[in-house]
Design a protein around this motif. Structure first.
Motif, PDB file in Angstrom:
ATOM      1  N   PRO A   4       0.815  -1.214   0.000  1.00  0.00           N
ATOM      2  CA  PRO A   4       0.000   0.000   0.000  1.00  0.00           C
ATOM      3  C   PRO A   4       0.851   1.268   0.000  1.00  0.00           C
ATOM      4  O   PRO A   4       1.978   1.284   0.502  1.00  0.00           O
ATOM      5  CB  PRO A   4      -0.812  -0.119   1.292  1.00  0.00           C
ATOM      6  N   ARG A   5       0.273   2.328  -0.520  1.00  0.00           N
ATOM      7  CA  ARG A   5       0.902   3.640  -0.436  1.00  0.00           C
ATOM      8  C   ARG A   5       1.153   4.017   1.015  1.00  0.00           C
ATOM      9  O   ARG A   5       2.148   4.674   1.339  1.00  0.00           O
ATOM     10  CB  ARG A   5       0.012   4.697  -1.089  1.00  0.00           C
ATOM     11  N   ASN A   6       0.251   3.602   1.895  1.00  0.00           N
ATOM     12  CA  ASN A   6       0.331   3.970   3.311  1.00  0.00           C
ATOM     13  C   ASN A   6       1.549   3.388   4.003  1.00  0.00           C
ATOM     14  O   ASN A   6       1.903   3.816   5.104  1.00  0.00           O
ATOM     15  CB  ASN A   6      -0.933   3.516   4.041  1.00  0.00           C
ATOM     16  N   ALA A   7       2.209   2.405   3.389  1.00  0.00           N
ATOM     17  CA  ALA A   7       3.383   1.779   3.996  1.00  0.00           C
ATOM     18  C   ALA A   7       4.685   2.373   3.472  1.00  0.00           C
ATOM     19  O   ALA A   7       5.757   1.802   3.684  1.00  0.00           O
ATOM     20  CB  ALA A   7       3.359   0.268   3.732  1.00  0.00           C
ATOM     21  N   ILE A   8       4.629   3.527   2.819  1.00  0.00           N
ATOM     22  CA  ILE A   8       5.806   4.096   2.163  1.00  0.00           C
ATOM     23  C   ILE A   8       6.941   4.384   3.132  1.00  0.00           C
ATOM     24  O   ILE A   8       8.122   4.347   2.764  1.00  0.00           O
ATOM     25  CB  ILE A   8       5.406   5.384   1.385  1.00  0.00           C
ATOM     26  N   ASP A   9       6.633   4.654   4.415  1.00  0.00           N
ATOM     27  CA  ASP A   9       7.691   4.936   5.382  1.00  0.00           C
ATOM     28  C   ASP A   9       8.631   3.754   5.577  1.00  0.00           C
ATOM     29  O   ASP A   9       9.752   3.927   6.072  1.00  0.00           O
ATOM     30  CB  ASP A   9       7.095   5.340   6.732  1.00  0.00           C
ATOM     31  N   SER A  10       8.201   2.562   5.188  1.00  0.00           N
ATOM     32  CA  SER A  10       9.064   1.385   5.329  1.00  0.00           C
ATOM     33  C   SER A  10      10.274   1.458   4.409  1.00  0.00           C
ATOM     34  O   SER A  10      11.225   0.695   4.584  1.00  0.00           O
ATOM     35  CB  SER A  10       8.273   0.111   5.030  1.00  0.00           C
ATOM     36  N   THR A  11      10.256   2.376   3.450  1.00  0.00           N
ATOM     37  CA  THR A  11      11.402   2.526   2.531  1.00  0.00           C
ATOM     38  C   THR A  11      12.488   3.425   3.117  1.00  0.00           C
ATOM     39  O   THR A  11      13.561   3.559   2.526  1.00  0.00           O
ATOM     40  CB  THR A  11      10.936   3.108   1.191  1.00  0.00           C
ATOM     41  N   ILE A  12      12.230   4.046   4.263  1.00  0.00           N
ATOM     42  CA  ILE A  12      13.209   4.928   4.900  1.00  0.00           C
ATOM     43  C   ILE A  12      14.159   4.089   5.753  1.00  0.00           C
ATOM     44  O   ILE A  12      13.707   3.346   6.625  1.00  0.00           O
ATOM     45  CB  ILE A  12      12.505   5.976   5.787  1.00  0.00           C
ATOM     46  N   PRO A  13      15.459   4.161   5.534  1.00  0.00           N
ATOM     47  CA  PRO A  13      16.399   3.395   6.362  1.00  0.00           C
ATOM     48  C   PRO A  13      16.210   3.697   7.841  1.00  0.00           C
ATOM     49  O   PRO A  13      16.074   4.853   8.250  1.00  0.00           O
ATOM     50  CB  PRO A  13      17.771   3.886   5.860  1.00  0.00           C
ATOM     51  N   GLY A  14      16.172   2.648   8.651  1.00  0.00           N
ATOM     52  CA  GLY A  14      16.012   2.802  10.084  1.00  0.00           C
ATOM     53  C   GLY A  14      14.573   2.882  10.552  1.00  0.00           C
ATOM     54  O   GLY A  14      14.320   2.913  11.757  1.00  0.00           O
ATOM     55  N   MET A  15      13.628   2.919   9.603  1.00  0.00           N
ATOM     56  CA  MET A  15      12.207   2.974   9.977  1.00  0.00           C
ATOM     57  C   MET A  15      11.592   1.590   9.816  1.00  0.00           C
ATOM     58  O   MET A  15      10.612   1.399   9.104  1.00  0.00           O
ATOM     59  CB  MET A  15      11.465   3.997   9.112  1.00  0.00           C
ATOM     60  N   ASN A  16      12.187   0.601  10.488  1.00  0.00           N
ATOM     61  CA  ASN A  16      11.730  -0.774  10.345  1.00  0.00           C
ATOM     62  C   ASN A  16      10.593  -1.046  11.324  1.00  0.00           C
ATOM     63  O   ASN A  16      10.773  -1.603  12.395  1.00  0.00           O
ATOM     64  CB  ASN A  16      12.881  -1.757  10.591  1.00  0.00           C
ATOM     65  N   TRP A  17       9.402  -0.630  10.943  1.00  0.00           N
ATOM     66  CA  TRP A  17       8.252  -0.812  11.815  1.00  0.00           C
ATOM     67  C   TRP A  17       7.873  -2.283  11.962  1.00  0.00           C
ATOM     68  O   TRP A  17       7.312  -2.692  12.976  1.00  0.00           O
ATOM     69  CB  TRP A  17       7.055  -0.036  11.260  1.00  0.00           C
ATOM     70  N   GLY A  18       8.176  -3.094  10.983  1.00  0.00           N
ATOM     71  CA  GLY A  18       7.722  -4.480  10.993  1.00  0.00           C
ATOM     72  C   GLY A  18       8.278  -5.318  12.111  1.00  0.00           C
ATOM     73  O   GLY A  18       7.628  -6.263  12.563  1.00  0.00           O
ATOM     74  N   ASN A  19       9.500  -5.025  12.572  1.00  0.00           N
ATOM     75  CA  ASN A  19      10.067  -5.847  13.639  1.00  0.00           C
ATOM     76  C   ASN A  19       9.760  -5.306  15.032  1.00  0.00           C
ATOM     77  O   ASN A  19      10.254  -5.823  16.035  1.00  0.00           O
ATOM     78  CB  ASN A  19      11.585  -5.996  13.453  1.00  0.00           C
ATOM     79  N   GLY A  20       8.928  -4.254  15.107  1.00  0.00           N
ATOM     80  CA  GLY A  20       8.511  -3.731  16.396  1.00  0.00           C
ATOM     81  C   GLY A  20       9.512  -2.827  17.079  1.00  0.00           C
ATOM     82  O   GLY A  20       9.278  -2.380  18.205  1.00  0.00           O
TER      83      GLY A  20
END
Length: 339
Positions: A4-20
């Motif tokens: 989704p477009r809403n997950a675009i922040d995951s492309t920023i280095p250090g913004m690894n939201w997926g691993n908590g």
């Protein structure tokens, strides 16, 4: 399944939201770790794009997301009483309450009349409110968005490389970080049109569910469970959230400051709560459903080939919130259907 477009922040280095490891906000810092089976997913801040204070039949959402029993967010301006449209058999919470009574505390929430509550934006608002509030209504500003931004305006199209053929069956998925019951729908809108709820709700733009089961992705492997599609009353074609409420996540009410207050109403027991008998938890004691990816099979509608936006909408039942996300997909002709 396109990101989704809403997950675009995951492309920023250090913004690894997926691993908590990343948390948002200052009022109530929250992590949004998630998994797609055995692998961490990369949601960015997609869980923080939503609308709140949304009551069916109101002209707009008021941004007040406190979980207050029997709260009609536009009661003062209604011409007459509002009657929810969802048949009780599809409730996801408070199922033992008598419909229409004071114990029926979620009667004005979005899921109780699927699709009839307004949204602030069909792709969500960053943080769900123009200013930070409790209940996760905070957004960490990045170069892509800040608190209060509207998704359909600030989130740019993403090249996903995903192509669907007209009339074929495809997988779609979402995941739950914090459960609020309710149900959901997937829709399309042509990329050439303004992304509006009116466009996504057109009958010809619906991605219809075509299976009788969900595929749930857990760390120890996938699990298939029966699904529940609304087939009568209001919201025909919508899918009920398969995770019962309360499930010990998000089942409290709040005081007017938005702080959980242990019970519904505050300081009391939870009236009419769902029981294992009438809506059993399908995951077992150790898999209560939090951070669970839910995969469904849908059919691509008979739309003209072109570039489209997939709109996901989750109408909650134990809050006045609606989660929305948008993703990009190419729809091409199905050669087998061309004569």
């Amino acid at each position: 399944m396109p990101a989704p477009r809403n997950a675009i922040d995951s492309t920023i280095p250090g913004m690894n939201w997926g691993n908590g490891s990343t948390r948002t906000g200052h009022l109530e810092p929250l992590g949004v770790g998630c998994t797609n089976g055995s692998h961490a997913c990369q949601p960015g801040q997609s869980v923080f794009w939503f609308s709140q204070g949304c009551t069916p039949g109101c002209e707009s959402c008021d941004g007040q997301g406190q979980r207050i029993p029997n709260w009609d967010h536009c009661n003062a301006t209604r011409a007459g009483p509002f009657k929810p449209t969802l048949s009780k058999q599809y409730w996801s919470a408070n199922r033992n309450a008598t419909e229409g009574t004071p114990q029926d505390i979620w009667k004005y929430q979005p899921w109780r009349s699927p699709g009839l509550a307004p949204v602030t934006d069909p792709c969500g608002m960053a943080g769900g409110n123009p200013y930070p509030m409790y209940n996760g209504a905070e957004y960490t500003p990045t170069r892509f968005a800040k608190q209060g931004d509207l998704g359909s305006y600030v989130l740019k199209p993403r090249v996903t490389g995903v192509t669907w053929k007209v009339g074929t069956l495809v997988n779609v998925s979402w995941y739950i970080a914090f459960n609020h019951g309710g149900g959901y729908k997937y829709r399309l809108c042509p990329k050439t049109e303004q992304l509006t709820e009116k466009c996504f709700q057109k009958p010809e733009h619906q991605l219809e569910f075509v299976s009788n089961e969900h595929l749930l992705l857990f760390r120890d492997g996938p699990k298939r469970i029966p699904n529940t599609i609304v087939k009568e009353g209001g919201g025909i074609g919508w899918m009920r959230n398969p995770i019962p409420m309360p499930n010990f996540i998000g089942s409290d009410c709040d005081d007017m400051n938005g702080t959980p207050c242990h019970g519904c109403p505050c300081g009391s027991g939870y009236p009419g709560g769902s029981t294992h008998k009438d809506f059993p938890n399908p995951f077992g004691k150790d898999l209560m459903g939090r951070n669970t990816a839910i995969v469904d099979l849908v059919q691509v509608p008979q739309v003209p080939p072109g570039e489209y936006v997939i709109g996901f909408r989750w109408d909650c039942e134990t809050s006045s919130q609606i989660w929305s996300s948008c993703a990009d997909v190419s729809v091409v002709p199905n050669i087998r259907n061309v004569r």
